[in-house]
Design a protein around this motif. Structure first.
Motif, PDB file in Angstrom:
ATOM      1  N   ALA A   1      50.069  23.563  19.748  1.00 31.89           N
ATOM      2  CA  ALA A   1      51.441  24.291  20.251  1.00 31.89           C
ATOM      3  C   ALA A   1      51.314  24.092  21.629  1.00 31.89           C
ATOM      4  O   ALA A   1      50.421  24.365  22.519  1.00 31.89           O
ATOM      5  CB  ALA A   1      51.349  25.414  19.715  1.00 31.89           C
ATOM      6  N   THR A   2      52.553  23.875  22.177  1.00 31.47           N
ATOM      7  CA  THR A   2      52.617  24.374  23.576  1.00 31.47           C
ATOM      8  C   THR A   2      53.196  26.128  23.671  1.00 31.47           C
ATOM      9  O   THR A   2      53.843  26.338  22.384  1.00 31.47           O
ATOM     10  CB  THR A   2      54.049  23.664  24.296  1.00 31.47           C
ATOM     11  N   VAL A   3      52.773  26.481  24.658  1.00 29.56           N
ATOM     12  CA  VAL A   3      53.056  28.326  24.562  1.00 29.56           C
ATOM     13  C   VAL A   3      54.093  28.529  25.775  1.00 29.56           C
ATOM     14  O   VAL A   3      53.782  28.241  26.932  1.00 29.56           O
ATOM     15  CB  VAL A   3      51.852  28.695  24.851  1.00 29.56           C
TER      16      VAL A   3
ATOM     17  N   ARG B   1      59.384  36.541  34.010  1.00 29.30           N
ATOM     18  CA  ARG B   1      59.040  35.068  34.348  1.00 29.30           C
ATOM     19  C   ARG B   1      58.805  34.501  33.036  1.00 29.30           C
ATOM     20  O   ARG B   1      58.558  34.875  31.847  1.00 29.30           O
ATOM     21  CB  ARG B   1      57.578  35.065  35.063  1.00 29.30           C
ATOM     22  N   ARG B   2      59.274  33.162  32.934  1.00 26.30           N
ATOM     23  CA  ARG B   2      59.063  32.173  31.807  1.00 26.30           C
ATOM     24  C   ARG B   2      58.030  31.075  32.439  1.00 26.30           C
ATOM     25  O   ARG B   2      58.169  30.484  33.162  1.00 26.30           O
ATOM     26  CB  ARG B   2      60.176  31.437  31.536  1.00 26.30           C
ATOM     27  N   ILE B   3      56.790  31.274  31.603  1.00 23.68           N
ATOM     28  CA  ILE B   3      55.530  30.230  31.762  1.00 23.68           C
ATOM     29  C   ILE B   3      55.443  29.608  30.679  1.00 23.68           C
ATOM     30  O   ILE B   3      55.177  30.113  29.696  1.00 23.68           O
ATOM     31  CB  ILE B   3      54.332  31.352  32.196  1.00 23.68           C
ATOM     32  N   LEU B   4      55.384  28.163  31.031  1.00 24.67           N
ATOM     33  CA  LEU B   4      54.935  27.251  29.999  1.00 24.67           C
ATOM     34  C   LEU B   4      53.583  26.833  30.065  1.00 24.67           C
ATOM     35  O   LEU B   4      53.181  25.897  31.157  1.00 24.67           O
ATOM     36  CB  LEU B   4      56.089  26.204  30.006  1.00 24.67           C
ATOM     37  N   PHE B   5      52.766  26.642  29.046  1.00 22.37           N
ATOM     38  CA  PHE B   5      51.454  26.206  29.041  1.00 22.37           C
ATOM     39  C   PHE B   5      51.555  24.965  28.152  1.00 22.37           C
ATOM     40  O   PHE B   5      51.910  25.052  26.875  1.00 22.37           O
ATOM     41  CB  PHE B   5      50.534  26.988  28.384  1.00 22.37           C
ATOM     42  N   SER B   6      51.338  23.674  28.493  1.00 19.26           N
ATOM     43  CA  SER B   6      51.462  22.749  27.754  1.00 19.26           C
ATOM     44  C   SER B   6      50.424  22.454  26.601  1.00 19.26           C
ATOM     45  O   SER B   6      50.545  21.898  25.705  1.00 19.26           O
ATOM     46  CB  SER B   6      51.319  21.271  28.588  1.00 19.26           C
ATOM     47  N   GLY B   7      49.310  23.175  26.763  1.00 17.60           N
ATOM     48  CA  GLY B   7      48.022  22.875  26.046  1.00 17.60           C
ATOM     49  C   GLY B   7      47.904  21.436  26.021  1.00 17.60           C
ATOM     50  O   GLY B   7      47.884  20.762  27.275  1.00 17.60           O
TER      51      GLY B   7
ATOM     52  N   LEU C   1      57.854  15.882  30.809  1.00 20.29           N
ATOM     53  CA  LEU C   1      58.532  17.113  31.730  1.00 20.29           C
ATOM     54  C   LEU C   1      59.747  16.852  32.041  1.00 20.29           C
ATOM     55  O   LEU C   1      60.660  17.901  32.385  1.00 20.29           O
ATOM     56  CB  LEU C   1      57.537  16.790  33.209  1.00 20.29           C
ATOM     57  N   ARG C   2      60.297  15.585  32.185  1.00 16.74           N
ATOM     58  CA  ARG C   2      61.694  15.262  32.430  1.00 16.74           C
ATOM     59  C   ARG C   2      62.851  15.756  31.471  1.00 16.74           C
ATOM     60  O   ARG C   2      63.939  15.906  31.880  1.00 16.74           O
ATOM     61  CB  ARG C   2      62.002  13.641  32.536  1.00 16.74           C
ATOM     62  N   ARG C   3      62.258  15.957  30.327  1.00 13.46           N
ATOM     63  CA  ARG C   3      63.167  16.654  29.337  1.00 13.46           C
ATOM     64  C   ARG C   3      63.329  18.046  29.308  1.00 13.46           C
ATOM     65  O   ARG C   3      64.213  18.506  28.693  1.00 13.46           O
ATOM     66  CB  ARG C   3      62.468  16.382  27.990  1.00 13.46           C
ATOM     67  N   MET C   4      62.700  18.546  30.514  1.00 15.03           N
ATOM     68  CA  MET C   4      63.160  20.197  30.728  1.00 15.03           C
ATOM     69  C   MET C   4      64.592  19.996  31.375  1.00 15.03           C
ATOM     70  O   MET C   4      64.972  19.374  32.028  1.00 15.03           O
ATOM     71  CB  MET C   4      62.107  20.591  31.903  1.00 15.03           C
ATOM     72  N   PRO C   5      65.108  21.170  30.696  1.00 15.65           N
ATOM     73  CA  PRO C   5      66.589  21.467  31.414  1.00 15.65           C
ATOM     74  C   PRO C   5      66.829  21.442  32.830  1.00 15.65           C
ATOM     75  O   PRO C   5      67.979  20.807  33.137  1.00 15.65           O
ATOM     76  CB  PRO C   5      67.250  22.687  30.715  1.00 15.65           C
TER      77      PRO C   5
ATOM     78  N   GLU D   1      57.501  18.368  20.858  1.00 12.74           N
ATOM     79  CA  GLU D   1      58.794  18.925  20.945  1.00 12.74           C
ATOM     80  C   GLU D   1      59.202  18.906  22.549  1.00 12.74           C
ATOM     81  O   GLU D   1      58.279  19.093  23.212  1.00 12.74           O
ATOM     82  CB  GLU D   1      59.160  20.371  20.237  1.00 12.74           C
ATOM     83  N   ALA D   2      60.260  18.747  22.823  1.00  8.21           N
ATOM     84  CA  ALA D   2      60.826  18.713  24.089  1.00  8.21           C
ATOM     85  C   ALA D   2      60.538  20.243  24.888  1.00  8.21           C
ATOM     86  O   ALA D   2      60.622  21.202  23.888  1.00  8.21           O
ATOM     87  CB  ALA D   2      62.402  18.379  24.187  1.00  8.21           C
ATOM     88  N   PRO D   3      60.029  20.222  26.160  1.00  2.32           N
ATOM     89  CA  PRO D   3      59.819  21.448  26.672  1.00  2.32           C
ATOM     90  C   PRO D   3      61.199  22.338  26.735  1.00  2.32           C
ATOM     91  O   PRO D   3      62.196  22.073  27.141  1.00  2.32           O
ATOM     92  CB  PRO D   3      59.269  21.308  27.949  1.00  2.32           C
ATOM     93  N   PRO D   4      60.912  23.731  26.687  1.00  2.97           N
ATOM     94  CA  PRO D   4      61.919  24.688  27.185  1.00  2.97           C
ATOM     95  C   PRO D   4      62.188  24.974  28.633  1.00  2.97           C
ATOM     96  O   PRO D   4      60.896  24.427  29.118  1.00  2.97           O
ATOM     97  CB  PRO D   4      61.772  26.000  26.398  1.00  2.97           C
ATOM     98  N   GLN D   5      63.140  25.499  28.882  1.00  2.88           N
ATOM     99  CA  GLN D   5      63.024  25.953  30.396  1.00  2.88           C
ATOM    100  C   GLN D   5      62.105  26.984  30.722  1.00  2.88           C
ATOM    101  O   GLN D   5      61.808  27.660  29.885  1.00  2.88           O
ATOM    102  CB  GLN D   5      64.555  26.593  30.596  1.00  2.88           C
ATOM    103  N   ALA D   6      61.546  26.915  31.951  1.00  2.59           N
ATOM    104  CA  ALA D   6      60.315  27.535  32.433  1.00  2.59           C
ATOM    105  C   ALA D   6      60.523  27.671  33.900  1.00  2.59           C
ATOM    106  O   ALA D   6      61.091  26.723  34.682  1.00  2.59           O
ATOM    107  CB  ALA D   6      59.226  27.339  31.830  1.00  2.59           C
ATOM    108  N   ASP D   7      60.086  28.998  34.402  1.00  3.64           N
ATOM    109  CA  ASP D   7      59.636  28.837  35.973  1.00  3.64           C
ATOM    110  C   ASP D   7      58.614  28.495  36.522  1.00  3.64           C
ATOM    111  O   ASP D   7      58.557  27.855  37.452  1.00  3.64           O
ATOM    112  CB  ASP D   7      59.663  30.610  36.275  1.00  3.64           C
TER     113      ASP D   7
END
Length: 454
Positions: free
Chosen positions: A168-170, A177-183, A408-412, A197-203
């Motif tokens: 999973a990505t987390v 804050r929105r923190i995204l861990f790719s794993g 990464l480019r798929r981030m909004p 899956e495409a990444p969600p928006q994160a700070d």
């Protein structure tokens, strides 16, 4: 009070992932991996963490590979009493991997003591099978895309990362804050696993960089493996294939099954899966249909396409057989396990073959074989490498640099900052430069034990 991240592992190295997130006196540990490879890294496993395990409020895992989960038995033994949050697939895999890891460490210590090969008297395992079984009681499984609160006010959402079952990505939301861990990110073109899956928006983004400085070769895995096994069959040799029990073993089994169906390699070529952990893992693909590309029939074929070797006596009996045959055995970088006995037995003969599948971390035996070294040390003895060495780089379960950037480019929208982690320093810094130059995002490579804003 700002949210902070301390990089306790997986910083300037591709192993030992541990990221401690702190906010208002509460602490969440994202991943809890073992250090592997070079001895100075492995020694870190024996050093206490800078935070007492009893002071950690929650643990969240991206996936089950030991460089992300293998320190858990120590964490619990040393005082961590909270929950371990994961997907169901990760929980099921950890129930196989962690006790096996403890068992292997007990076996290795016993071997060193029996042959008086250790500088320590007696040599001790890092942890035991019992330690590992104990920590499994603290797992709590969560579905993909279903948010939960590991700590009141802290929100976590798992999204599929491909790579292996349960990975999973987390997305962690805390303190505004929105923190995204790719794993570990899987590949969009993986032979078995679905694409991430495409990444969600994160700070803030923590992005892995295992292949941050390279692209997967254009070679077709099936074609390359098929040619290698044809050569092996013609000369009656034995192929030793170091595989990760989770993911890589099943990919190679599926590839050999396809090659036999297509008539590329002899249908009668004997294949052995000599790893109780890999045997158990292979059965999970039927339980987790939908997380991978295999149909129910293909998932069943994984378990029937090879002779499953469970006991030590069955493993030893392989030495009495003649080639041609293929032996898949853990571990994937030849750092331990039964594969070492097969390498010691077969690696010196020119008729035989060592097939390396995917990334080999620097300092491991697999990396030394890949680099063309003519002798490797196994159980205190020098073993000559006379066998043909085949590298299936395209068999990796990790996204390469181009695929990582495409994800990464798929981030909004652009994040405020990117930490490039879980990669050797060269790979991490190359990916950092590409993120800055091609995406125009702020990126940095954190040092081990450093702390930065989330």
């Amino acid at each position: 009070m700002p949210v902070r991240i301390t990089f306790l592992g997986g910083a300037c190295t591709v192993t030992g992932s541990k990221y401690l997130v702190t906010h208002q006196g509460q602490r969440l540990l994202l991943d809890c991996g073992l250090f592997q490879g070079y001895k100075p890294l492995r020694l870190r496993n024996w050093q206490p963490l800078p935070v007492a395990p009893s002071q950690i409020d929650a643990v969240v895992l991206t996936h089950a590979h030991l460089d992300h989960s293998g320190y858990l038995p120590l964490l619990v033994r040393d005082g961590y009493t909270g929950p371990i949050h994961s997907t169901a697939g990760t929980r099921d895999l950890c129930a196989i991997l962690l006790p096996d890891s403890g068992h292997l460490q007990e076996e290795d210590a016993a071997f060193l003591n029996r042959h008086q090969l250790s500088q320590h008297t007696p040599a001790l395992p890092l942890y035991t099978r019992l330690d590992a079984q104990h920590c499994l009681q603290q797992f709590q499984a969560h579905a993909f895309s279903q948010p939960f609160e590991p700590i009141p006010g802290w929100r976590v959402t798992f999204s599929p990362a491909g790579h292996i079952l349960g990975a999973a990505t987390v997305l962690l939301e805390v303190g505004g804050r929105r923190i995204l861990f790719s794993g570990d990110l899987g590949r969009p073109d993986d032979l078995i696993m679905n694409p991430p899956e495409a990444p969600p928006q994160a700070d803030t983004v923590l992005i892995e960089s295992t292949y941050g400085d390279r692209q997967h070769p254009a070679e077709d895995t099936l074609h390359a493996l098929g040619e290698a096994l044809q050569r092996l069959a013609r000369r009656g040799g034995v192929a030793v294939v170091p595989v990760f029990a989770v993911g890589r073993a099943q990919t190679v089994l599926h590839a050999i099954h396809l090659l036999k169906v297509q008539g590329v390699v002899p249908a009668a070529l004997p294949v052995f899966l000599d790893s109780p952990m890999a045997v158990s893992t292979t059965g999970l693909f039927e339980k987790h249909l939908g997380e991978h590309r295999l149909s129910a029939r293909e998932a069943r074929a994984l378990s029937h396409g090879a002779t499953m070797v469970q006991t030590t006596d069955e493993s030893k009996a392989l030495a009495r057989r003649h080639g041609p045959m293929v032996i898949l055995s853990a571990s994937g970088m030849a750092t331990g396990g039964r594969v070492l006995h097969h390498l010691a037995l077969y690696a010196s003969d020119h008729r035989n073959m060592v097939i390396l599948t995917g990334y080999q971390a620097p300092g491991t035996r697999g990396a030394r074989i890949a680099n063309g070294e003519k002798t490797i040390r196994i159980h205190g003895q020098d073993v000559r490498i006379g066998a043909e060495v085949v590298q299936l780089s395209s068999a990796s379960a990790h996204a390469d640099a181009d695929q990582t950037l495409a994800w990464l480019r798929r981030m909004p929208h652009a994040p405020q900052q990117v930490y490039v982690v879980h990669g050797e320093i060269g790979a991490a810094d190359t990916l950092r430069q590409r993120i800055e130059h091609e995406l125009r995002w702020h990126a940095s490579v954190p040092e081990h034990a450093s702390t930065g804003p989330a």
